[in-house]
Write a protein that holds these residues in place. Structure first.
Motif: not given
Length: 184
Positions: A163, A170, A166
């Protein structure tokens, strides 16, 4: 590095010697106060006091298998902060909030050093799922390891690393400026 007993040893001693908690307060107050200041600047002092009361009361529940004392303290801090935001939301029902939105994220951009990028960075951070944003902030601001941050938010370390990757991806893909140095 501090000399003397480590955090875990001190926490263990508090069962028979409550004064052994004092060095933990001295070692970790600055970092925890920074955590609160960046998220709720007007209430940071009170939240820090509440954190130490709760941590002392819950000290026997510390489990070294789940992470370091430092990470455990940030977990307690996160719970104290969430309760503060819930109380604030309940006390101010006139402010519309989405379900589950007890994180007053709008206040963060007021404290960003790079004022020119604050609106876009705020948009990017607000667009992250709550857990990804919290992991990123725990690692970037609070200097926790991804494994320690995982313990704070209550997920497995491997999941946290995924996460966190990620979230960084992003932010990098959506930012018109270089974030590579700030997302360690």
């Amino acid at each position: 590095m501090t000399s003397g007993p480590d955090d875990e040893e001190l926490l263990g001693r508090t069962a028979r010697d409550p004064a052994a908690f004092t060095p933990l307060v001295e070692r970790h107050s600055a970092a925890l106060h920074g955590y609160f200041t960046r998220r709720a600047p007007g209430a940071a002092d009170d939240l820090l006091a509440e954190l130490w009361l709760q941590a002392f009361a819950a000290r026997r529940g510390f489990d070294a298998a789940r992470g370091s004392v430092r990470a455990w303290l940030f977990g307690v801090a996160r719970n104290v902060l969430s309760a503060h935001w819930r109380r604030d939301a309940a006390a101010r029902p006139d402010i519309p909030r989405a379900a589950g939105d007890d994180d007053p994220w709008e206040a963060v951009d007021d404290r960003l050093v790079a004022a020119a990028v604050a609106p876009r960075l705020r948009e990017l951070l607000a667009g992250l799922p709550d857990v990804e944003r919290e992991l990123l902030l725990l690692v970037a601001w609070e200097q926790l390891t991804p494994s320690e941050a995982a313990g704070v938010v209550g997920i497995p370390a491997a999941t946290a690393r995924t996460r966190l990757h990620r979230a960084r991806s992003r932010l990098r893909s959506g930012a018109p400026f270089d974030l590579s140095g700030d997302l360690t």
